[in-house]
Write a protein that holds these residues in place. Structure first.
Motif, mmCIF file in Angstrom:
data_model
loop_
_atom_site.group_PDB
_atom_site.id
_atom_site.type_symbol
_atom_site.label_atom_id
_atom_site.label_comp_id
_atom_site.label_asym_id
_atom_site.label_seq_id
_atom_site.Cartn_x
_atom_site.Cartn_y
_atom_site.Cartn_z
ATOM 1 N N LYS A 1 17.301 -1.047 65.593
ATOM 2 C CA LYS A 1 17.551 0.275 65.021
ATOM 3 C C LYS A 1 19.047 0.588 65.011
ATOM 4 N N VAL A 2 19.742 0.214 66.087
ATOM 5 C CA VAL A 2 21.180 0.466 66.159
ATOM 6 C C VAL A 2 21.914 -0.326 65.080
ATOM 7 N N ILE A 3 21.570 -1.602 64.933
ATOM 8 C CA ILE A 3 22.224 -2.444 63.930
ATOM 9 C C ILE A 3 21.979 -1.894 62.525
ATOM 10 N N ASN A 4 20.758 -1.483 62.261
ATOM 11 C CA ASN A 4 20.426 -0.960 60.929
ATOM 12 C C ASN A 4 21.162 0.340 60.608
ATOM 13 N N ASN A 5 21.625 1.035 61.658
ATOM 14 C CA ASN A 5 22.339 2.308 61.457
ATOM 15 C C ASN A 5 23.766 2.239 62.002
ATOM 16 N N PHE A 6 24.320 1.043 62.004
ATOM 17 C CA PHE A 6 25.627 0.808 62.620
ATOM 18 C C PHE A 6 26.710 1.730 62.068
ATOM 19 N N ASP A 7 26.739 1.921 60.762
ATOM 20 C CA ASP A 7 27.802 2.719 60.137
ATOM 21 C C ASP A 7 27.750 4.197 60.529
ATOM 22 N N SER A 8 26.617 4.648 61.018
ATOM 23 C CA SER A 8 26.495 6.063 61.382
ATOM 24 C C SER A 8 27.099 6.356 62.751
ATOM 25 N N TYR A 9 27.398 5.306 63.530
ATOM 26 C CA TYR A 9 27.999 5.508 64.841
ATOM 27 C C TYR A 9 29.509 5.677 64.686
ATOM 28 N N GLU A 10 30.062 6.660 65.371
ATOM 29 C CA GLU A 10 31.480 6.964 65.238
ATOM 30 C C GLU A 10 32.334 5.958 66.003
ATOM 31 N N GLY A 11 33.625 5.988 65.672
ATOM 32 C CA GLY A 11 34.578 5.157 66.392
ATOM 33 C C GLY A 11 34.591 3.730 65.891
ATOM 34 N N ILE B 1 36.934 -0.223 66.414
ATOM 35 C CA ILE B 1 38.278 -0.764 66.212
ATOM 36 C C ILE B 1 38.192 -1.963 65.274
ATOM 37 N N GLY B 2 39.292 -2.233 64.588
ATOM 38 C CA GLY B 2 39.341 -3.381 63.698
ATOM 39 C C GLY B 2 39.448 -2.965 62.244
ATOM 40 N N LYS B 3 40.113 -3.803 61.451
ATOM 41 C CA LYS B 3 40.283 -3.543 60.027
ATOM 42 C C LYS B 3 39.301 -4.372 59.212
ATOM 43 N N ARG B 4 39.443 -5.694 59.273
ATOM 44 C CA ARG B 4 38.532 -6.557 58.513
ATOM 45 C C ARG B 4 37.124 -6.509 59.093
ATOM 46 N N ASN B 5 37.050 -6.629 60.406
ATOM 47 C CA ASN B 5 35.774 -6.559 61.117
ATOM 48 C C ASN B 5 35.816 -5.351 62.040
ATOM 49 N N LYS B 6 34.682 -4.763 62.285
ATOM 50 C CA LYS B 6 34.624 -3.532 63.083
ATOM 51 C C LYS B 6 33.863 -3.781 64.381
ATOM 52 N N ILE B 7 34.437 -3.337 65.496
ATOM 53 C CA ILE B 7 33.802 -3.463 66.810
ATOM 54 C C ILE B 7 33.516 -2.073 67.362
ATOM 55 N N LYS B 8 32.276 -1.866 67.792
ATOM 56 C CA LYS B 8 31.897 -0.597 68.411
ATOM 57 C C LYS B 8 31.177 -0.866 69.731
ATOM 58 N N ILE B 9 31.449 -0.019 70.698
ATOM 59 C CA ILE B 9 30.744 -0.075 71.980
ATOM 60 C C ILE B 9 29.654 0.982 71.950
ATOM 61 N N ILE B 10 28.406 0.539 72.024
ATOM 62 C CA ILE B 10 27.264 1.445 71.853
ATOM 63 C C ILE B 10 26.286 1.241 73.009
ATOM 64 N N LYS B 11 25.824 2.343 73.552
ATOM 65 C CA LYS B 11 24.853 2.274 74.649
ATOM 66 C C LYS B 11 23.453 2.131 74.067
ATOM 67 N N VAL B 12 22.751 1.078 74.468
ATOM 68 C CA VAL B 12 21.408 0.799 73.976
ATOM 69 C C VAL B 12 20.486 0.605 75.184
ATOM 70 N N ASN B 13 19.537 1.518 75.357
ATOM 71 C CA ASN B 13 18.607 1.431 76.502
ATOM 72 C C ASN B 13 19.345 1.272 77.826
ATOM 73 N N ASP B 14 20.363 2.105 78.033
ATOM 74 C CA ASP B 14 21.155 2.126 79.267
ATOM 75 C C ASP B 14 22.029 0.892 79.456
ATOM 76 N N ARG B 15 22.168 0.070 78.417
ATOM 77 C CA ARG B 15 23.073 -1.081 78.487
ATOM 78 C C ARG B 15 24.226 -0.837 77.518
ATOM 79 N N GLU B 16 25.444 -1.010 78.009
ATOM 80 C CA GLU B 16 26.613 -0.811 77.171
ATOM 81 C C GLU B 16 26.913 -2.119 76.446
ATOM 82 N N LEU B 17 26.743 -2.114 75.130
ATOM 83 C CA LEU B 17 26.873 -3.334 74.351
ATOM 84 C C LEU B 17 28.075 -3.276 73.419
#
Length: 254
Positions: A23-33, A35-51
């Motif tokens: 679900k997180v991957i399918n809605n990746f663009d909706s998460y704020e923040g 880093i990166g220009k060509r590729n984008k890296i986001k730190i997202i908490k999923v089921n109490d795990r910081e990924l």
């Protein structure tokens, strides 16, 4: 054309985490923040795990065909190389999964997911602040880490300042590789090993220390190591700045 989703998961994941991560991957663009220009890296908490989730940009047209039929994606290579490094006892954030989105004939989006690792700093800080406590020991420990990679026949092609995380562990330091999609696993000759340092710094003083420590580790001649390491460092910098000047010239004409 509708995209088809392809998922590969680490076998240790629970079905609940798999579903939540999808679900997180399918809605990746909706998460704020991120880093990166060509590729984008986001730190997202999923089921109490910081990924740490890295989204690779959609390849250009030709590579959409190449990655669809002939070559593993950057996400898949990152996942597989992370597992190989772990098996070889080399530090890297725990690999979790990779995702690919394709159509019948073209490769589209891809994602690599790993455990987020809180580090004290990266190698990049060593190139900017020579007053970091225990600076010399850290740089020498990093050199020993790189030597250990070479002894294990690992050539990290993106061995650059931001791609090694450093974590203090008592009186010692642990090193973790990130941005893993470009690696080779093969016996390495002397020139290849020393050239592997060329992207790390512009400072001759750092090259001198790394050359000295690599000589101690390998038993090879310091002057031979330093002369080649500094030559390759200068060559890389010249190539980098030449490419940058050309890009600025092209953009300036647009």
């Amino acid at each position: 054309m509708k995209e088809k989703e392809v998922k590969v998961f680490n076998g240790n994941l629970t079905s609940d985490l798999k579903n939540s991560l999808t679900k997180v991957i399918n809605n990746f663009d909706s998460y704020e923040g991120g880093i990166g220009k060509r590729n984008k890296i986001k730190i997202i908490k999923v089921n109490d795990r910081e990924l740490n989730i890295k989204s690779f940009k959609v390849p250009h047209f030709a590579n959409q065909i190449v990655y669809k039929f002939f070559r593993k994606s950057k996400a898949q290579r990152s996942f597989e190389y992370a597992n190989m490094l772990t098996e070889l006892g080399v530090g890297t954030p725990e690999p979790i999964a990779y995702f690919e989105y394709t159509t019948a004939f073209f490769f589209k989006k891809s994602f690599y997911v790993s455990e987020n690792l809180d580090c004290d700093f990266t190698y990049r800080e060593l190139t900017k602040d020579f007053n970091i406590p225990d600076y010399d020991n850290i740089l020498r420990a990093f050199t020993r880490f790189t030597y250990s990679l070479h002894k294990k026949n690992i050539l990290f092609l993106d061995h650059s300042p931001g791609n090694t995380l450093i974590k203090k562990n008592g009186d010692s330091y642990n090193f973790y590789l990130v941005d893993l999609n470009r690696m080779c696993f093969k016996p390495l000759d002397f020139e290849t090993r020393i050239k592997n340092f060329s992207k790390l710094t512009i400072h001759k003083s750092m090259v001198e220390v790394m050359s000295d420590e690599y000589a101690k580790c390998s038993g090879e001649n310091y002057n031979k190591i330093f002369d080649l390491m500094w030559k390759e460092t200068e060559a890389f910098q010249e190539k980098f700045h030449r490419k940058k000047r050309l890009k600025e010239k092209v953009l300036g004409k647009q």
